[in-house]
Design an enzyme around this catalytic site. Structure first.
Site, PDB file in Angstrom:
ATOM      1  CB  CYS A 246      -0.953   0.004   1.188  1.00  0.00           C
ATOM      2  SG  CYS A 246      -1.862  -1.535   1.396  1.00  0.00           S
ATOM      3  CB  ALA A 247       3.961   1.823  -1.951  1.00  0.00           C
ATOM      4  N   PRO A 249       0.986   7.410  -1.228  1.00  0.00           N
ATOM      5  CG  PRO A 249       1.017   9.576  -0.335  1.00  0.00           C
ATOM      6  CD  PRO A 249       0.486   8.203  -0.074  1.00  0.00           C
ATOM      7  N   GLY A 251       5.832   8.271   0.502  1.00  0.00           N
ATOM      8  CA  GLY A 251       6.811   8.782   1.458  1.00  0.00           C
ATOM      9  C   GLY A 251       7.673   7.683   2.062  1.00  0.00           C
ATOM     10  CG  ASP A 267      -1.187   1.866  -3.733  1.00  0.00           C
ATOM     11  OD1 ASP A 267      -0.985   2.153  -2.542  1.00  0.00           O
ATOM     12  OD2 ASP A 267      -2.254   2.134  -4.318  1.00  0.00           O
ATOM     13  CG  ASP A 293      -5.582  -7.625  -4.183  1.00  0.00           C
ATOM     14  OD1 ASP A 293      -5.181  -7.380  -3.029  1.00  0.00           O
ATOM     15  OD2 ASP A 293      -6.735  -8.040  -4.422  1.00  0.00           O
ATOM     16  CB  CYS A 360      -2.978   7.420   9.123  1.00  0.00           C
ATOM     17  SG  CYS A 360      -3.971   7.141   7.644  1.00  0.00           S
TER      18      CYS A 360
END
Length: 428
Positions: A246-247, A249, A251, A267, A293, A360
């Protein structure tokens, strides 16, 4: 004869369109509007200002409506209501009354169905010019919606939630991660910023990022101080084979690549990966970028970062539209997806390898609970508590199971941080 192309929207015009999209019948997040075709013709500075105006108005929406309610018998249609909200927010923050009022009265006059409400907008905004600058700060910090406030109060206590809401109302400064951590102090000085205890650089919000020194050469990238912590906990080493799940955006991918790791960035969204690839090119870093996926990915890795899809409730201070657009209905499905992703990611980890799981989110079911369950299900798995022994990490932030819980009310004197949960797991 070809029709002349329409001129680009003004910053206020674009901000009003954003407000309409976020608060309309089919709500959309501001993040989903960044690539809207109608933003393309605008100058970068105008686009940045439009986003800033819309964000600040959404952040102060409760305050705007409370001030406006003193001068309205009933709220006007949404388009006019948003014009009044935008004007009230700008006036409360010190914008010149003449320019704000005149511009927004003209904007009202251009509305096909509500143009006749120019007089109302003019009268109310002139009242706001007198009252908003002094009354704004006397109003309470906008409250979280009930669907989120209730569960968070149960998890953290009502007093802590007041601190969360105060941090959300304050907004977020601009945090940067330096490509070379050894030059963090140098870049903090060159950019007139502050070097945070964890190694991030903090600047005042509202700046045009692409115009800052070091942007073009890729000396740093935007990344909240909390979001930079998972990779610091992982402590990547040169030559390690590391998967960033799930790279986008990107950072964390940039941090891993800057440490010299052999990075695979995966991603589901090919579109979001474009921004990651742009940042890799700008910084001169390299990674294998794959659209796919996470649950179908195969391979074995020395280390993995899994920043799982979540409710993003830890990012409200920079994304105030989130609690306005969402209602929490998706959280149950997200929790199931997080559990599946963590289980699959652990299967991709070499014996002796380490995995940082993070979200997050402020909701413990999306953080602490997953690590508790993973430890119960996997006897060979342990939490690496020593990984949290880093500069700037307060021992009070470490949770019972050995993870790190960050909340927006931390560092109040320095501008807070995003809400995040993270834990470093080692596979026996």
């Amino acid at each position: 004869m070809n029709a002349k192309p329409k001129p680009p929207l003004s910053a206020r015009g674009a901000a009003l369109r954003m407000l309409g999209d976020v608060l309309g019948e089919e709500p959309r997040l501001l993040a989903d509007l960044r690539d809207a075709p109608w933003l393309g013709p605008m100058a970068p500075a105008d686009r940045a200002r439009a986003l800033r105006l819309a964000t600040e108005t959404l952040r102060g929406l409760e305050r705007c409506d409370r001030l406006l309610s003193n001068h309205l018998k009933k709220m006007p249609p949404l388009e006019v209501q948003n014009i009044l909200r935008l004007g009230t927010c700008e006036l409360a923050h010190g914008a010149a009354a003449h320019g704000v009022v005149n511009d927004l009265v003209q904007a009202t006059g251009r509305l096909p169905r509500q143009g006749h409400m120019k007089g109302l907008v003019n009268a109310v905004l002139r009242k706001m010019a007198e009252e908003a600058p002094t009354q704004w700060s006397r109003l309470r910090a906008p409250r979280l919606p009930d669907w989120l406030r209730g569960p968070l109060a149960e998890a953290y206590g009502k007093e802590r939630i007041l601190g969360f809401e105060a941090a959300h109302a304050q907004g977020a400064p601009l945090d940067l991660t330096p490509r070379d951590p050894a030059r963090a102090a140098e870049w903090a000085e060159r950019l007139n910023g502050k070097l945070l205890p964890t190694g991030s650089i903090r600047l005042e919000a509202g700046q045009q990022v692409s115009a800052l020194e070091g942007f073009a050469e890729g000396a740093w990238w935007i990344q909240d101080a909390a979001a930079a912590m998972p990779v610091r906990i992982l402590a990547p080493k040169p030559g390690e084979k590391i998967l960033d799940l799930c790279a986008a955006p990107g950072g964390k991918t940039l941090q891993l690549a800057a440490a010299g790791a052999e990075v695979t960035a995966l991603d589901l969204s090919a579109n979001r990966l474009k921004r990651l690839e742009e940042n890799l090119q700008r910084t001169g870093l390299s990674a294998q970028v794959l659209a796919g996926d996470a649950l179908e990915h195969e391979g074995l890795y020395d280390a993995i970062v899994l920043d799982a899809p979540c409710s993003a409730t830890g990012t409200i201070r920079r994304h105030p539209d989130l609690p306005l657009v969402r209602d929490g209905a998706e959280i149950g499905d997200l929790i199931g997806l997080q559990e599946a992703m963590l289980g699959h990611a652990l299967s991709l980890l070499k014996p002796g390898g380490r995995l940082v799981f993070c979200t997050c989110s402020l909701i413990p079911d999306e953080g602490e609970c997953h690590v508790d369950e993973a430890l119960a299900l996997n006897q060979e798995l342990v939490v690496d508590r020593a990984a949290l022994d880093l500069p700037g990490v307060d021992p009070a932030w470490i949770t019972e199971e050995g993870g790190l819980r960050l909340t927006p009310d931390l560092w109040p004197q320095d501008g807070g941080m995003d809400g995040f949960y993270m834990a470093c797991l080692r596979k026996g």
